[in-house]
Design a protein around this motif. Structure first.
Motif, mmCIF file in Angstrom:
data_model
loop_
_atom_site.group_PDB
_atom_site.id
_atom_site.type_symbol
_atom_site.label_atom_id
_atom_site.label_comp_id
_atom_site.label_asym_id
_atom_site.label_seq_id
_atom_site.Cartn_x
_atom_site.Cartn_y
_atom_site.Cartn_z
ATOM 1 N N LEU A 249 -6.111 5.637 -2.784
ATOM 2 C CA LEU A 249 -5.373 4.706 -2.210
ATOM 3 C C LEU A 249 -6.457 4.003 -1.507
ATOM 4 O O LEU A 249 -6.905 2.971 -1.567
ATOM 5 C CB LEU A 249 -4.324 4.957 -1.551
ATOM 6 C CG LEU A 249 -3.705 3.497 0.200
ATOM 7 C CD1 LEU A 249 -3.485 2.692 -0.808
ATOM 8 C CD2 LEU A 249 -3.488 3.980 1.130
ATOM 9 N N ASP B 235 0.825 -1.248 0.405
ATOM 10 C CA ASP B 235 0.390 -0.134 -0.141
ATOM 11 C C ASP B 235 0.949 1.913 -0.092
ATOM 12 O O ASP B 235 0.646 2.540 -0.767
ATOM 13 C CB ASP B 235 -1.016 -0.357 1.417
ATOM 14 C CG ASP B 235 -1.933 -1.240 1.365
ATOM 15 O OD1 ASP B 235 -1.955 -2.028 0.218
ATOM 16 O OD2 ASP B 235 -2.656 -0.660 1.605
ATOM 17 N N GLU B 236 2.346 1.551 1.060
ATOM 18 C CA GLU B 236 2.529 2.535 0.399
ATOM 19 C C GLU B 236 3.348 2.888 -0.172
ATOM 20 O O GLU B 236 3.852 3.863 -0.324
ATOM 21 C CB GLU B 236 2.949 2.752 1.889
ATOM 22 C CG GLU B 236 2.870 2.353 3.016
ATOM 23 C CD GLU B 236 1.779 3.904 3.137
ATOM 24 O OE1 GLU B 236 2.462 4.665 3.306
ATOM 25 O OE2 GLU B 236 0.585 4.052 3.699
ATOM 26 N N LYS C 41 -3.604 11.112 -2.400
ATOM 27 C CA LYS C 41 -4.013 10.079 -2.340
ATOM 28 C C LYS C 41 -4.040 9.136 -1.815
ATOM 29 O O LYS C 41 -4.260 7.956 -2.018
ATOM 30 C CB LYS C 41 -1.598 10.367 -1.878
ATOM 31 C CG LYS C 41 -0.785 10.541 -2.967
ATOM 32 C CD LYS C 41 0.307 11.393 -2.347
ATOM 33 C CE LYS C 41 1.669 11.418 -3.130
ATOM 34 N NZ LYS C 41 2.537 10.823 -4.329
ATOM 35 N N GLU C 42 -4.527 9.849 -0.711
ATOM 36 C CA GLU C 42 -5.510 8.484 0.527
ATOM 37 C C GLU C 42 -6.550 8.629 -0.514
ATOM 38 O O GLU C 42 -6.836 7.375 0.186
ATOM 39 C CB GLU C 42 -5.428 9.798 1.879
ATOM 40 C CG GLU C 42 -5.868 8.751 2.792
ATOM 41 C CD GLU C 42 -5.264 7.720 3.413
ATOM 42 O OE1 GLU C 42 -6.711 6.923 3.614
ATOM 43 O OE2 GLU C 42 -4.801 7.695 3.207
ATOM 44 N N GLU D 161 -0.897 15.194 -0.033
ATOM 45 C CA GLU D 161 -1.438 13.390 0.847
ATOM 46 C C GLU D 161 -2.663 13.503 0.721
ATOM 47 O O GLU D 161 -3.094 11.862 0.959
ATOM 48 C CB GLU D 161 -0.608 13.787 2.009
ATOM 49 C CG GLU D 161 0.705 14.359 2.114
ATOM 50 C CD GLU D 161 1.267 12.338 1.448
ATOM 51 O OE1 GLU D 161 0.687 11.343 1.555
ATOM 52 O OE2 GLU D 161 2.856 12.954 0.451
ATOM 53 N N ARG E 248 0.950 4.524 -2.382
ATOM 54 C CA ARG E 248 0.643 5.755 -2.106
ATOM 55 C C ARG E 248 2.089 6.824 -2.942
ATOM 56 O O ARG E 248 1.777 7.350 -3.504
ATOM 57 C CB ARG E 248 0.498 5.954 -1.131
ATOM 58 C CG ARG E 248 0.354 7.412 -1.138
ATOM 59 C CD ARG E 248 1.262 7.425 0.866
ATOM 60 N NE ARG E 248 -0.301 6.861 1.913
ATOM 61 C CZ ARG E 248 -1.582 7.008 2.696
ATOM 62 N NH1 ARG E 248 -1.652 8.587 2.316
ATOM 63 N NH2 ARG E 248 -2.480 6.547 3.258
ATOM 64 N N LYS E 249 3.101 5.940 -3.479
ATOM 65 C CA LYS E 249 3.708 7.070 -2.781
ATOM 66 C C LYS E 249 4.159 7.473 -4.989
ATOM 67 O O LYS E 249 4.343 8.316 -5.656
ATOM 68 C CB LYS E 249 5.291 6.650 -3.171
ATOM 69 C CG LYS E 249 5.819 6.537 -1.237
ATOM 70 C CD LYS E 249 7.045 5.842 -0.896
ATOM 71 C CE LYS E 249 7.041 5.937 0.622
ATOM 72 N NZ LYS E 249 8.663 5.068 0.560
#
Length: 346
Positions: free
Chosen positions: A296, A278-279, A292-293, A289, A282-283
């Protein structure tokens, strides 16, 4: 005398598809609501006999005037365009919230404004069908686990308002309304480099995913297939229906396999899937941000629950035969064959 269909978003994918489905039908005439009647795309519709009118989705009275005399309305709202508006971002900062949340609030209010206008006594004198382009209620379907998939929940809030608000019920709009949930755009590769990406070490292609790529998704060629389905909802299906607009139900593994075979390309990774945690995913998402959230959480929701979590109130592709819609949509293979792939480095 031809019936009047009012179309929102005619210069976009969904509205343009709806207009295409009706524009040559002598039983219908089209009135399009657009922000700029002088734009080349709007004028192209005018040359095809479409009446163009300006209306402000923040002004209910202007919407009432635009809806007057309509037998049918195709209504849709736009979450994404305001997100890039500096004024919207400044206002969100002033309120101490994300631009994503503010755009969701704005979309929900504009959708409600259109419904309020359509529910007015003058519009109700002629209106028989009201179609709203909605999406699944992610917060509800995930039991509150995913609450930042703003562009889904904002549309779902409008659908709930139309169905349940007492003013909408008493005015008669609720009983005339149906809803179309437009699936994943087959051409989302134009908007995100994560959809189809070239692995330069092998020369093959893959889709970047936080899942395994096995779960089925409702892909739709929105510009081609939305209109015929909306036409069927307006002309042949009893109001109250929620229809999932899907050209082909397929996993991303299916999507990549069909794409590669159709274009004669090779696949990289695990049968065209590059799975990431997941992370890491996200990048790779463009934007701040909050965005991105947002993106995601949609991926996490889809991985865990699917597109609409098997919502039993939705008419699914397997049920299309009930409304004679199975011949109205385009397969992924046919979409791939007809698409212009010059934007994708091949």
């Amino acid at each position: 005398m031809a019936s009047l269909l009012v179309v929102l978003g005619i210069t976009g994918n969904q509205g343009g598809s709806v207009a295409d489905a009706f524009v040559t039908d002598k039983n219908w005439r089209i009135r399009a609501i657009t922000r700029d009647t002088t734009s080349p795309s709007a004028q192209n519709w005018a040359s095809r006999g479409v009446e163009l009118v300006c209306a402000d989705m923040d002004d209910i009275d202007s919407l009432k005037a635009a809806f007057a005399g309509a037998q049918a309305i195709f209504a849709m709202t736009d979450y994404w365009s305001p997100l890039s508006d500096p004024k919207i971002r400044a206002k969100a900062t002033e309120r101490g919230i994300s631009a994503n949340q503010l755009c969701a609030e704005l979309e929900a209010q504009r959708g409600k404004n259109m419904a309020i206008a359509a529910a007015s006594s003058k519009v109700q004198q002629t209106l028989k069908r009201y179609i709203y382009s909605s999406l699944p209620d992610v917060s509800r379907l995930s039991s509150g686990k995913y609450t930042h998939v703003w562009h889904f929940d904002s549309k779902a809030a409008v659908e709930r308002f139309i169905r349940e608000d007492m003013d909408m019920v008493e005015a008669g709009l609720a009983e005339k309304a149906s809803f179309i949930h437009v699936g994943l755009y087959s051409d989302n590769w134009m908007r995100s480099g994560l959809e189809i990406q070239k692995d330069h070490s092998t020369g093959g292609y893959w889709h970047i995913d936080i899942g395994t790529g096995h779960r089925k998704q409702p892909f739709v060629w929105a510009r081609r297939d939305t209109g015929p389905l909306v036409k069927r909802l307006i002309e042949d299906v009893i109001p109250g229906t929620r229809l999932l607009a899907v050209s082909q139900n397929a996993s991303y593994r299916d999507f990549m396999a069909i794409w590669a075979k159709t274009l004669g390309k090779s696949l990289a990774g695990d049968d065209g899937i590059k799975q990431m945690h997941d992370e890491g995913y996200r990048k790779l998402i463009s934007g701040d941000e909050h965005l991105k959230e947002h993106i995601l959480q949609y991926g996490q929701y889809a991985r865990e629950f699917g597109y609409d979590s098997g919502d039993t109130d939705t008419l699914y592709p397997i049920d299309f035969a009930q409304i004679g819609a199975e011949d109205l949509v385009t397969s992924l293979e046919m979409y791939f064959k007809q698409e212009d792939w010059s934007m994708l480095p091949l």
